[in-house]
Design a protein around this motif. Structure first.
Motif: not given
Lengths: 182, 429
Positions: A172, A175-176, A178-181, B44, B47, B50-53, B144
């Motif tokens: 966890l 996962a928390a 992780r860098p944001t793109r 969970l 987590a 989580r958005p990546s864009v 988020w």
């Protein structure tokens, strides 16, 4: 959530408070969940002092007013802590354990939805419906897992359970962060 | 701020869920693990989602011109949201601006796209920069949060409302070249003046056949020329008396004056007259030369919307005379609280300029008390008595004073002036 809205204004026309059906439902959900925990604890441990229940209800009221804060976490912690401290294990009724778990889920999910946007905002019905659907999904999972765990209590010792839990925490945390793109 | 950040809800699920899990493992209590289960599942799921864009916000920018009471929609589109996400938007309110919904709104995202629309309704004329709206995006689990960079606030030029009077009264001194007013002299026009004998040079289409046949000699119809009038609106912005509640609430003297000026300007410009504006008491706006047409109306409304009362004082009372000649219709819009306004009226009248005074002091202030202390209230009552005397004196000198109660207030006065303008008078030059 749309519906009738009552806005209280001062003499200068500035908004003081807004009461809406959605807002009342949110508050009822949060305080109601805290009340369920109180009743479950008091009925499972009849000799326990009642004042922690008042504390839980008060914290729930605060959490309902400021959901986007640490007040809901404090409410959850105090409620769960009171259960663990007051109710001896094994619990007199496994069903009450599940009830309290679901009440904590309702409290968490309702404050999470209430924390979306500014206080008193008008939320689309489908936003609320989607959140309720997800909470119901988690509730179903909780009931299944909880029933399994309660049924297996005292019969099987899961080897390496602590290790699995620690691995889950590490996963966890990864996962928390992780860098944001961009 | 950009990028996604965990919400309190996510931190709560993580801390409480894993806290209970650890407590259950340490204490050997399955019930603690059961209590932790829903929170762990939510943590969970949060987590995992989580958005990546980073979303992109596209909102309106720049300036808008609207009339007071008109609705404007502030709408923004947010793209790049995660599936099942939502967007919360809040437009800050301010005085004389109604926001709907004023507490903000939350909308769901469809295919990563959400559109939020907030209604705005300015309720008072003026130039203003609105507050910057706040837009926040959330993922499906509300774990988020993305806070958009504040979009550029809208700049609104709120023009005064121009409810039109149903008046047919002519302006008293038409003397231009074009327009709808009936001139005193004869010329090419549409309104019949008389039937007279034919003279060399008369157009054949002017021959009046019935009279010619009856009398045996050729007669032609003579018409009045169609001409325009020169109207100058004099706006007394030295004081803004009373408080303004917007379009439907309380009205201050400047509210009445500005709205009356807008109504009158549109009325005369629609008739083809030339209208100018002079503002007293505002350091930014002082004079708008007379002209006609729709562009002049827009210029006038723009100038009226930026009037800031009381920003310039001590102006020469004679300034009102500049650029005005005999035959001009001057309409002074004033609460008549400053004695200087009465002085201006006297000077304009003595110069042969037709003046109509439109009293813009709200009726409730004339009869009610103003001021907190008894001394202030007494002083206000005394000033009101003095003001009544000044009004009576102007009326006795033949200067029409109209209390503005709406677009119809001016109709009777224009008719009286048009009738009176035919009579000769002695004026000082």
């Amino acid at each position: 959530m749309t519906g009738p809205v009552l806005t209280v204004r001062d003499r200068g026309g500035q908004r003081v408070a807004t009461l809406s059906l959605g807002g009342l439902a949110r508050r009822a959900g949060i305080v109601g969940a805290a009340l369920v925990v109180d009743l479950a604890v008091l009925s499972s441990a009849p000799g326990t002092p009642w004042w922690p229940g008042i504390v839980v209800l008060t914290l729930a009221l605060v959490a309902a007013e400021v959901p986007d804060s640490q007040a809901p976490l404090l409410t959850l912690a105090v409620a769960a802590g009171w259960w663990l401290a007051a109710v001896p294990w094994p619990a007199p009724s496994p069903g009450r354990v599940l009830l309290v778990a679901l009440a904590l889920l309702v409290l968490h999910a309702t404050t999470a939805v209430a924390a979306i946007g500014p206080p008193g905002r008008v939320a689309e019905a489908r936003v609320v419906r989607a959140a309720a659907g997800r909470a119901a999904l988690v509730g179903t999972g909780t009931t299944g897992i909880g029933a399994l765990a309660l049924a297996a209590d005292g019969r099987v010792v899961v080897p390496g359970a602590v290790g699995v839990a620690l691995l889950a925490v590490a996963g966890l945390a990864w996962a928390a962060t992780r860098p944001t793109r961009q | 701020m950009s990028g996604w950040h965990p919400t309190h809800a996510h931190l709560r699920a993580v801390v409480a869920g894993f806290g209970l899990l650890v407590a259950g493992l340490v204490l050997g209590r399955v019930d603690a693990i059961v209590l932790a289960t829903p929170l762990l599942l939510v943590a969970l799921a949060g987590a995992q989602s989580r958005p990546s864009v980073v979303p992109v916000l596209e909102g309106p920018q720049g300036a808008l011109a609207v009339h007071e009471g008109e609705d404007v929609v502030w709408s923004a589109t947010i793209s790049g949201l995660p599936a099942g996400g939502s967007v919360a938007a809040l437009h800050p309110g301010q005085r004389w601006l109604e926001v709907e919904p004023e507490t903000g709104q939350v909308v769901a995202a469809d295919d990563g796209l959400a559109t939020t629309s907030i209604g705005l309704r300015p309720t008072r004329w003026g130039w203003r920069t609105l507050g910057a709206p706040a837009v926040t995006g959330y993922d499906a689990w509300a774990a988020w949060r993305w806070v958009a960079d504040r979009p550029q606030p809208l700049r609104l030029t709120v023009l005064p409302s121009t409810e039109q009077p149903d008046t047919t009264a002519p302006a008293p001194h038409p003397y231009g070249l074009v327009g709808q007013e009936r001139a005193v002299r004869l010329g090419e026009g549409t309104e019949l003046a008389k039937v007279r004998p034919f003279e060399p040079g008369d157009r054949l289409r002017r021959i009046h056949w019935p009279t010619s046949a009856r009398t045996g000699t050729l007669h032609v119809t003579a018409t009045h020329a169609d001409e325009d009038a020169h109207v100058v609106l004099l706006l007394d912005a030295v004081n803004d008396v009373g408080s303004s509640g917007g379009l439907v609430g309380e009205r201050s003297s400047m509210d009445l004056a500005v709205r009356a000026a807008a109504v009158l300007a549109e009325h005369f410009l629609r008739r083809g007259d030339r209208v100018g504006l002079r503002v007293f008491g505002d350091w930014r706006v002082s004079f708008l030369p007379s002209s006609s047409g729709r562009h002049q109306l827009r210029r006038l409304l723009n100038v009226l919307s930026v009037v800031e009362p009381g920003t310039a004082r001590g102006e020469d009372a004679l300034a009102a005379r500049q650029g005005l000649g005999a035959g001009t219709l001057a309409i002074l819009l004033s609460p008549l609280v400053e004695p200087a306004s009465t002085q201006q009226v006297a000077m304009l009248t003595s110069a042969g300029i037709e003046v109509i005074v439109v009293d813009t002091l709200p009726a409730e202030l004339v009869t009610g008390d103003r001021g907190r202390s008894p001394e202030e209230q007494l002083a206000w009552r005394l000033r009101m008595l003095q003001r009544r005397l000044e009004r009576d004196r102007m009326a006795s000198l033949g200067i029409p004073v109209v209390t503005w109660t709406g677009p119809h207030s001016i109709d009777k006065v224009l008719r009286d002036l048009a009738r009176r303008s035919a009579t000769p008078r002695l004026v000082r030059r």
